[in-house]
Write a protein that holds these residues in place. Structure first.
Motif, PDB file in Angstrom:
ATOM      1  N   TRP A 182       0.837  -1.210   0.000  1.00 55.21           N
ATOM      2  CA  TRP A 182       0.000   0.000   0.000  1.00 55.21           C
ATOM      3  C   TRP A 182       0.861   1.245   0.000  1.00 55.21           C
ATOM      4  O   TRP A 182       0.500   2.275  -0.555  1.00 55.21           O
ATOM      5  N   GLU A 183       2.058   1.134   0.577  1.00 56.50           N
ATOM      6  CA  GLU A 183       3.016   2.238   0.464  1.00 56.50           C
ATOM      7  C   GLU A 183       3.404   2.408  -1.007  1.00 56.50           C
ATOM      8  O   GLU A 183       3.462   3.521  -1.536  1.00 56.50           O
ATOM      9  N   ALA A 184       3.618   1.272  -1.678  1.00 59.44           N
ATOM     10  CA  ALA A 184       4.020   1.324  -3.085  1.00 59.44           C
ATOM     11  C   ALA A 184       2.875   1.842  -3.957  1.00 59.44           C
ATOM     12  O   ALA A 184       3.070   2.704  -4.823  1.00 59.44           O
ATOM     13  N   LEU A 185       1.660   1.345  -3.693  1.00 61.10           N
ATOM     14  CA  LEU A 185       0.509   1.772  -4.508  1.00 61.10           C
ATOM     15  C   LEU A 185       0.342   3.283  -4.446  1.00 61.10           C
ATOM     16  O   LEU A 185       0.052   3.957  -5.440  1.00 61.10           O
ATOM     17  N   ASN A 186       0.566   3.821  -3.259  1.00 60.50           N
ATOM     18  CA  ASN A 186       0.446   5.274  -3.076  1.00 60.50           C
ATOM     19  C   ASN A 186       1.404   6.001  -4.010  1.00 60.50           C
ATOM     20  O   ASN A 186       1.077   7.027  -4.603  1.00 60.50           O
ATOM     21  N   ASN A 187       2.584   5.444  -4.194  1.00 60.29           N
ATOM     22  CA  ASN A 187       3.584   6.086  -5.064  1.00 60.29           C
ATOM     23  C   ASN A 187       3.325   5.783  -6.533  1.00 60.29           C
ATOM     24  O   ASN A 187       3.452   6.650  -7.395  1.00 60.29           O
ATOM     25  N   ILE A 188       2.954   4.535  -6.827  1.00 63.48           N
ATOM     26  CA  ILE A 188       2.712   4.154  -8.233  1.00 63.48           C
ATOM     27  C   ILE A 188       1.567   4.990  -8.813  1.00 63.48           C
ATOM     28  O   ILE A 188       1.625   5.484  -9.934  1.00 63.48           O
ATOM     29  N   ALA A 189       0.560   5.175  -7.986  1.00 62.25           N
ATOM     30  CA  ALA A 189      -0.610   5.926  -8.477  1.00 62.25           C
ATOM     31  C   ALA A 189      -0.224   7.356  -8.849  1.00 62.25           C
ATOM     32  O   ALA A 189      -0.869   7.993  -9.673  1.00 62.25           O
TER      33      ALA A 189
END
Ligand SMILES: Cc1ncc(C[n+]2csc(CCOP(=O)(O)OP(=O)(O)O)c2C)c(N)n1
Ligand SMILES: CC(=O)[C@@H](O)[C@H](O)COP(=O)(O)O
Ligand SMILES: [Mg+2]
Length: 638
Positions: free
Chosen positions: A154-161
């Motif tokens: 979810w940390e990554a998704l926040n950045n990928i988005a």
């Protein structure tokens, strides 16, 4: 020649007609069942991604495009489609790794088998390609529904988005389970509805009609699959991802290769972050795996390919089993004791506890950091949580152990299974860091049992500690016979004491299960006329002050531990002796601070000199050096 034999890389795969792919899928499954039935391995996860992986390598151009596998245990198909055909020594010395391996192939990237990391790698890779002006390169991350319960995702998704023009394609491999069967009302409805059209309406149905299941882990399965439900809630196109600039494609039948290909081509065309949600079945295509209640053949040992009967592992009860039994006994005496698992109820041995005390078990998903701090909350609430993890996975919860549990002196016990050399699962699965990192935690008591009797005793001692955290660690596999003490020294057990012909006397500090090898080495040393005492400290933090006096009476101290040599028990003993101004030479016999290639535990222990013969030889050499005496070397027959 079979289709599979004709494929040496993705280019060969791309040349096949769509009509040939079902046969290829069949050949891949047949090959995997046959090969893994001999060696053991992650059959269930890989059977579930056959069509998905075929589609990935037909749509994307690996290795220029990057295909990342979260955890990597489901990458067998990827390996077969990228030229790896000899599976006879899977996960064994000289054979294929059980996970992607950069030494094996340019198509492999992530070697770390710790879950929930792939999206972060993908974010970094996509940023690198953007900065280098290589925007034609796609980055694809395959992540399981279980791995998605890990916070890093979810940390990554926040950045990928945030990278609206960075082509990151997240393929969610949603088979509805980690290891544990998905029981409970919500999960079974999700399982049914996943393949029902009108997905959004179905989801509304879940929210309105699903009763809270009164079975084990209701909260657990919501937590475990709360992310999945959350994923489904937010995956609706008009939901969060759209607002963030991410696209969502799905849910797709992950076993319909053409549908997956279409979805992947569509996703690739977006040119930005996109989620492709594939619904798959763990163990697909092999009935014994599909029907295996506990874990769908997540990682069986060798088995009969015809019947699916898993061959029993010999050698008596495992450490895990003894831990599980004692937890049930303790649970019957202590209502404040609760269990926590990070999506590994059966592998860590807490299933019996869960069945005996269904309201006192929490499965938090693959979320070790949350497990530790949730345990802190449980302890603040007056309970005594036992957090059962594999030792290597504790690494990612270090700050939570330090600052959320120990800083507040909370009564939490960490039960660390698979500690020391595990071997076949490769470098990231060896439990070789816990004795070092836990040395840093103020107030934490650390126990290392040498056998089943001590495991039971020390586990009870841990849960009896009410003014701070404790940890107990034990290895993978069968427990050997109990090693009884011949004497005590302070709170420590003396396991052997031999006088020697010459003046030299060695104190062997044997940590946990190294006792058998240490006692055997002592016998060899005695045969050479070297005096030796073997002591088991039982608690390696804090060390028993009696160790100082004991060491002062010997020419040398040898610490034997199944942990990395840096910062482990050996270093702690050295610090204790220095602080007491006891100047006795000390040698630590442990695991070199390296990443170890996959091989069996026995092979690796021999490689690193932790077997009895090498210990005797190496201790003898050390004694000769520190005492400037000629000490006869043990003859090979010794
Ligand atoms: C940090 C971490 N915790 C626990 C594990 C043990 N583990 C290996 S695979 C797995 C389940 C993964 O589930 P999912 O991501 O859904 O993949 P699937 O097996 O269903 O294909 C777990 C818990 C791990 N590899 N890493
Ligand atoms: C991939 C993963 O992390 C687990 O499946 C691991 O391979 C299990 O190891 P054990 O076989 O020791 O339970
Ligand atoms: Mg899964």
């Amino acid at each position: 020649m079979s289709l599979l034999e004709s494929i040496s890389g993705p280019e060969d795969l791309k040349r096949l007609d769509a009509a040939q792919l079902p046969r290829l899928a069949h050949e891949l499954r047949e090959f995997m069942v046959d090969a893994v039935s001999k060696t053991g391995g992650h059959l269930g996860p890989s059977l579930g991604v056959v069509e998905l992986t075929i589609a990935l390598h037909r749509v994307f151009a690996s290795p220029r495009d990057k295909i990342l596998f979260d955890t990597g245990h489901q990458a067998y198909v990827h390996k077969m489609l990228t030229g790896r055909h000899d599976w006879t020594l899977l996960r064994q010395r000289g054979g294929l790794s059980g996970y992607p391996s950069r030494a094996e192939s340019e198509h492999d990237l992530i070697e770390n088998s710790h879950a929930s990391t792939a999206l972060s790698y993908a974010d970094g890779l996509a940023k690198a390609y953007q900065l280098r002006g290589e925007n034609d390169r796609a980055v694809v991350a395959v992540v399981g529904d279980g791995a998605l319960t890990g916070g890093m995702c979810w940390e990554a998704l926040n950045n990928i988005a945030a990278g609206k023009d960075r082509p990151v394609i997240i393929v969610v491999n949603d088979n509805g389970r980690s290891y544990s069967p998905t029981i409970g009302g919500l999960a079974s409805h999700l399982a049914n509805l996943r393949v029902t059209p009108g997905y959004e309406q179905a989801l509304d149905l879940i929210k309105k009609t699903v009763p809270r299941a009164p079975v084990v882990g209701t909260v657990a399965y919501e937590a475990l699959h709360g992310i999945k439900k959350g994923l489904k809630d937010v995956l609706q196109p008009q939901a969060m991802f759209e607002d963030l600039g991410m696209k969502y494609v799905g849910p797709i039948d992950g076993h319909d290769e053409e549908a997956v290909e279409r979805a992947l081509r569509k996703a690739r065309g977006f040119g930005g972050p996109v989620i492709v949600h594939c619904i798959t079945q763990k163990g697909r295509g092999y009935a014994p795996a599909e029907n295996h209640e506990e874990d769908c053949f997540h990682g069986p040992g060798a088995f009969d390919p015809v019947t699916g009967e898993i061959k029993a592992k010999g050698g008596g009860p495992s450490w895990t089993k003894v831990f599980g039994e004692e937890m049930v006994a303790i649970g019957g005496e202590r209502r404040d004791v609760v269990g926590i698992t990070a999506a590994m109820l059966y592998p860590v041995g807490l299933a019996p506890f869960a069945h005996a005390f269904p309201d006192r078990i929490y499965d938090v998903g693959i979320a070790e950091q949350h497990a530790a701090t949730s345990a802190a909350g449980l302890a603040m609430g007056g309970l005594h949580p036992v957090v059962a993890l594999y030792a290597t996975f504790l690494n990612r919860a270090f700050d939570q152990v330090l600052m959320d549990v120990a800083l507040h002196n909370l009564p939490v016990t960490f039960a660390l299974d698979r500690s020391g050399v595990t071997g076949n699962d490769g470098a990231s699965h060896n439990g070789m860091w816990d004795l070092s990192i836990l040395q840093l935690v103020p107030g934490l008591r650390l126990a290392v049992p040498r056998d089943g009797a001590r495991l039971r005793e020390l586990l009870r001692d841990c849960v009896a500690i009410s003014d701070g955290p404790s940890a107990i660690r034990y290895p993978k596999g069968p427990i050997g016979p109990d090693v009884e003490a011949i004497d005590t020294a302070g709170g420590m057990d003396v396991l052997a004491r031999h006088d020697g012909a010459n003046g030299a006397r060695v104190l062997i500090v044997s940590v946990g299960p190294m006792a058998a090898a240490a006692v055997a080495a002592a016998d060899r040393l005695q045969a050479q006329g070297i005096g030796v005492t073997v002591v088991d400290p039982r608690w390696v933090k804090p060390l028993d002050p009696a160790l100082v006096g004991l060491a002062a009476g010997h020419s040398m101290v040898a610490v034997v531990e199944d942990n990395g040599r840096t910062g482990g028990v050996g270093d702690a003993v050295g610090r204790l002796l220095r602080d007491a101004a006891v100047d006795v030479p000390l040698r630590t016999f442990g695991i070199p601070q390296e990443f170890l290639d996959h091989a069996s535990r026995g092979e690796i222990l021999t490689d690193i000199g932790l077997n009895e013969q090498d210990l005797a030889r190496d201790i003898t050499e050390a004694v000769a050096k520190v005492t400037n005496t000629e000490v006869p070397q043990p003859t090979p027959a010794d």
